[in-house]
Design a protein around this motif. Structure first.
Motif, PDB file in Angstrom:
ATOM      1  N   ILE A  17       0.677  -1.183   0.048  1.00 47.98           N
ATOM      2  CA  ILE A  17      -0.024   0.060   0.058  1.00 47.98           C
ATOM      3  C   ILE A  17       0.735   1.359  -0.090  1.00 47.98           C
ATOM      4  CG2 ILE A  17      -1.538   1.320   1.289  1.00 47.98           C
ATOM      5  CD1 ILE A  17      -3.138  -1.033  -0.087  1.00 47.98           C
ATOM      6  N   LEU A  18       1.883   1.305   0.991  1.00 49.71           N
ATOM      7  CA  LEU A  18       2.706   2.378   0.862  1.00 49.71           C
ATOM      8  C   LEU A  18       3.612   2.757  -0.357  1.00 49.71           C
ATOM      9  CD1 LEU A  18       4.127   2.149   4.522  1.00 49.71           C
ATOM     10  CD2 LEU A  18       2.532   3.836   3.874  1.00 49.71           C
ATOM     11  N   SER A  19       3.984   1.361  -1.062  1.00 47.09           N
ATOM     12  CA  SER A  19       4.422   1.718  -2.396  1.00 47.09           C
ATOM     13  C   SER A  19       3.387   2.414  -3.257  1.00 47.09           C
ATOM     14  CB  SER A  19       5.088   0.194  -2.843  1.00 47.09           C
ATOM     15  OG  SER A  19       5.497   0.529  -4.195  1.00 47.09           O
ATOM     16  N   LEU A  20       2.351   1.901  -3.430  1.00 52.48           N
ATOM     17  CA  LEU A  20       1.156   2.683  -4.282  1.00 52.48           C
ATOM     18  C   LEU A  20       0.957   3.852  -3.681  1.00 52.48           C
ATOM     19  CD1 LEU A  20      -1.560  -0.136  -4.327  1.00 52.48           C
ATOM     20  CD2 LEU A  20      -0.451   0.796  -6.495  1.00 52.48           C
ATOM     21  N   ILE A  21       0.998   4.177  -2.746  1.00 47.34           N
ATOM     22  CA  ILE A  21       0.734   5.472  -2.444  1.00 47.34           C
ATOM     23  C   ILE A  21       1.755   6.492  -2.798  1.00 47.34           C
ATOM     24  CG2 ILE A  21       0.780   7.336  -0.412  1.00 47.34           C
ATOM     25  CD1 ILE A  21      -0.804   4.823   0.945  1.00 47.34           C
ATOM     26  N   GLU A  22       3.086   6.239  -2.674  1.00 45.17           N
ATOM     27  CA  GLU A  22       4.158   6.889  -3.203  1.00 45.17           C
ATOM     28  C   GLU A  22       4.222   7.022  -4.813  1.00 45.17           C
ATOM     29  OE1 GLU A  22       8.736   7.416  -1.996  1.00 45.17           O
ATOM     30  OE2 GLU A  22       8.124   5.463  -2.330  1.00 45.17           O
ATOM     31  N   LYS A  23       3.814   6.090  -5.351  1.00 44.19           N
ATOM     32  CA  LYS A  23       3.817   6.327  -6.706  1.00 44.19           C
ATOM     33  C   LYS A  23       2.491   7.052  -7.283  1.00 44.19           C
ATOM     34  CE  LYS A  23       3.498   3.261 -11.058  1.00 44.19           C
ATOM     35  NZ  LYS A  23       3.369   1.907 -11.539  1.00 44.19           N
ATOM     36  N   GLU A  24       1.579   6.943  -6.485  1.00 45.12           N
ATOM     37  CA  GLU A  24       0.261   7.896  -6.788  1.00 45.12           C
ATOM     38  C   GLU A  24       0.641   9.391  -6.424  1.00 45.12           C
ATOM     39  OE1 GLU A  24      -3.510   8.036  -8.179  1.00 45.12           O
ATOM     40  OE2 GLU A  24      -2.237   6.366  -7.701  1.00 45.12           O
ATOM     41  N   SER A  25       1.652   9.577  -5.847  1.00 40.61           N
ATOM     42  CA  SER A  25       2.102  11.108  -5.128  1.00 40.61           C
ATOM     43  C   SER A  25       2.736  11.619  -6.261  1.00 40.61           C
ATOM     44  CB  SER A  25       2.794  11.172  -4.016  1.00 40.61           C
ATOM     45  OG  SER A  25       3.995  10.434  -4.211  1.00 40.61           O
ATOM     46  N   GLU A  26       3.241  10.812  -7.083  1.00 41.26           N
ATOM     47  CA  GLU A  26       4.024  11.539  -8.576  1.00 41.26           C
ATOM     48  C   GLU A  26       2.881  12.316  -9.254  1.00 41.26           C
ATOM     49  OE1 GLU A  26       5.777   8.314 -10.517  1.00 41.26           O
ATOM     50  OE2 GLU A  26       7.214   7.709  -8.745  1.00 41.26           O
ATOM     51  N   LYS A  27       1.670  12.062  -9.299  1.00 40.51           N
ATOM     52  CA  LYS A  27       0.620  12.654 -10.235  1.00 40.51           C
ATOM     53  C   LYS A  27      -0.295  13.455  -9.656  1.00 40.51           C
ATOM     54  CE  LYS A  27      -1.711   8.179 -10.802  1.00 40.51           C
ATOM     55  NZ  LYS A  27      -1.817   7.269 -11.538  1.00 40.51           N
ATOM     56  N   ARG A  28      -0.508  13.225  -8.221  1.00 36.40           N
ATOM     57  CA  ARG A  28      -1.267  14.174  -7.460  1.00 36.40           C
ATOM     58  C   ARG A  28      -1.148  14.324  -6.220  1.00 36.40           C
ATOM     59  NH1 ARG A  28      -6.880  10.653  -6.736  1.00 36.40           N
ATOM     60  NH2 ARG A  28      -6.074   8.402  -6.963  1.00 36.40           N
ATOM     61  N   THR A  29      -1.632  15.063  -5.361  1.00 30.54           N
ATOM     62  CA  THR A  29      -1.430  15.510  -3.907  1.00 30.54           C
ATOM     63  C   THR A  29      -1.830  14.427  -3.069  1.00 30.54           C
ATOM     64  OG1 THR A  29      -1.492  17.670  -4.225  1.00 30.54           O
ATOM     65  CG2 THR A  29      -1.422  17.064  -2.092  1.00 30.54           C
ATOM     66  N   VAL A  30      -1.135  13.862  -2.228  1.00 28.33           N
ATOM     67  CA  VAL A  30      -1.268  12.769  -1.142  1.00 28.33           C
ATOM     68  C   VAL A  30      -1.009  13.135   0.226  1.00 28.33           C
ATOM     69  CG1 VAL A  30      -1.118  10.290  -0.703  1.00 28.33           C
ATOM     70  CG2 VAL A  30      -1.095  10.874  -2.994  1.00 28.33           C
ATOM     71  N   ILE A  31      -2.143  13.151   0.831  1.00 23.51           N
ATOM     72  CA  ILE A  31      -2.048  13.577   2.279  1.00 23.51           C
ATOM     73  C   ILE A  31      -2.432  12.536   3.201  1.00 23.51           C
ATOM     74  CG2 ILE A  31      -2.703  15.373   4.086  1.00 23.51           C
ATOM     75  CD1 ILE A  31      -3.391  17.170   1.770  1.00 23.51           C
ATOM     76  N   LEU A  32      -1.447  11.928   3.902  1.00 20.98           N
ATOM     77  CA  LEU A  32      -1.520  10.900   4.691  1.00 20.98           C
ATOM     78  C   LEU A  32      -1.247  11.135   6.079  1.00 20.98           C
ATOM     79  CD1 LEU A  32      -1.277   7.590   4.791  1.00 20.98           C
ATOM     80  CD2 LEU A  32       1.284   7.915   4.200  1.00 20.98           C
ATOM     81  N   VAL A  33      -2.201  10.416   6.794  1.00 20.91           N
ATOM     82  CA  VAL A  33      -2.031  10.301   8.447  1.00 20.91           C
ATOM     83  C   VAL A  33      -1.964   8.945   8.931  1.00 20.91           C
ATOM     84  CG1 VAL A  33      -3.494  10.424  10.658  1.00 20.91           C
ATOM     85  CG2 VAL A  33      -3.406  12.445   9.055  1.00 20.91           C
ATOM     86  N   THR A  34      -0.609   8.633   9.528  1.00 19.13           N
ATOM     87  CA  THR A  34      -0.444   7.322   9.645  1.00 19.13           C
ATOM     88  C   THR A  34       0.569   7.093  11.039  1.00 19.13           C
ATOM     89  OG1 THR A  34       0.470   5.430   8.943  1.00 19.13           O
ATOM     90  CG2 THR A  34       1.885   7.359   8.407  1.00 19.13           C
ATOM     91  N   HIS A  35       0.418   5.986  11.709  1.00 21.04           N
ATOM     92  CA  HIS A  35       1.284   5.863  12.984  1.00 21.04           C
ATOM     93  C   HIS A  35       2.326   4.818  12.383  1.00 21.04           C
ATOM     94  CE1 HIS A  35      -1.934   7.524  15.389  1.00 21.04           C
ATOM     95  NE2 HIS A  35      -0.936   7.853  16.033  1.00 21.04           N
ATOM     96  N   ASP A  36       2.306   4.376  11.048  1.00 21.57           N
ATOM     97  CA  ASP A  36       3.311   3.707  10.453  1.00 21.57           C
ATOM     98  C   ASP A  36       4.693   4.295  10.242  1.00 21.57           C
ATOM     99  OD1 ASP A  36       4.654   1.593   8.758  1.00 21.57           O
ATOM    100  OD2 ASP A  36       2.717   0.815   8.038  1.00 21.57           O
ATOM    101  N   SER A  37       5.617   4.002  11.004  1.00 19.93           N
ATOM    102  CA  SER A  37       7.006   4.589  10.867  1.00 19.93           C
ATOM    103  C   SER A  37       7.574   4.336   9.472  1.00 19.93           C
ATOM    104  CB  SER A  37       7.878   4.125  11.846  1.00 19.93           C
ATOM    105  OG  SER A  37       8.041   2.687  11.778  1.00 19.93           O
TER     106      SER A  37
END
Length: 195
Positions: free
Chosen positions: A158-178
């Protein structure tokens, strides 16, 4: 681009955010961190336009796609139908094909796509919820604790997908996952607990 200027939010006399200002670029990964009760989810809700009871200014009319901490799936729909809903009111074949591909890439099997939420584990529901947010085409993607019910392997996916997604749009993430903090693209926003 989203601009927040001097955003202050209180519940009664208890102040959650105090003159918070920040500018989010048109793309990029922003990881919001802070102690419980510091106002992380409140900040997400303000950005998404779900909470308007604050003072200060924010860019208005932004379209967002939001995956909440709670799954918010429709009980009467299958996993695939829940994700295909992004083309509301009438899911189409193209959207369904994309939804199917995304869910399978997130580790659901072909058989699991037809299951309803009550038949899915917590981790599966989480992935369905994230898939729906990912599939919706909006310039801002907001994710509140997206890896909270996932094992290590699925969290990393999921984190890998999120990072890839952030190349084309703004991704704002709240997490306790270090692990999210060490993603190369991550810009860290620290919210201080005012109490």
């Amino acid at each position: 681009m989203i601009k927040l200027k001097n955003v202050t939010k209180a519940y009664g006399k208890r102040k959650i955010l105090d003159n918070f200002s920040y500018t989010f670029a048109d793309s990029g990964l922003y990881v919001v961190v802070g102690e419980s009760g510091a106002g992380k989810t409140t900040l997400l809700r303000i950005i998404a336009g779900l909470d308007k009871a604050f003072t200060g200014r924010i860019t208005e009319g932004i379209r967002v796609s939001y995956a909440f901490q709670e799954h918010r799936l429709f009980d009467t729909l299958s996993a695939l139908e829940n994700v295909s809903l992004v083309s509301f009111p009438e899911p189409n074949a193209k959207t369904e094909a994309k939804a199917r591909e995304l869910l399978i890439s997130l580790g659901l099997t072909e058989e699991e796509l037809s299951l309803r939420p009550k038949e899915l584990s917590g981790g599966m529901k989480q992935r369905v919820s994230i898939a729906r947010a990912l599939l919706r085409e909006a310039p801002i993607l907001i994710l509140d604790e997206p890896t909270k019910e996932l094992d290590r392997q699925n969290s990393e996916l999921i984190l890998s997908l999120i990072e890839k997604e952030s190349e084309k749009r703004t991704v704002i993430l709240v997490t306790h996952d270090s692990r999210a903090l060490s993603l190369p693209a991550a810009k860290i926003i620290k919210i201080k607990n005012l109490h």
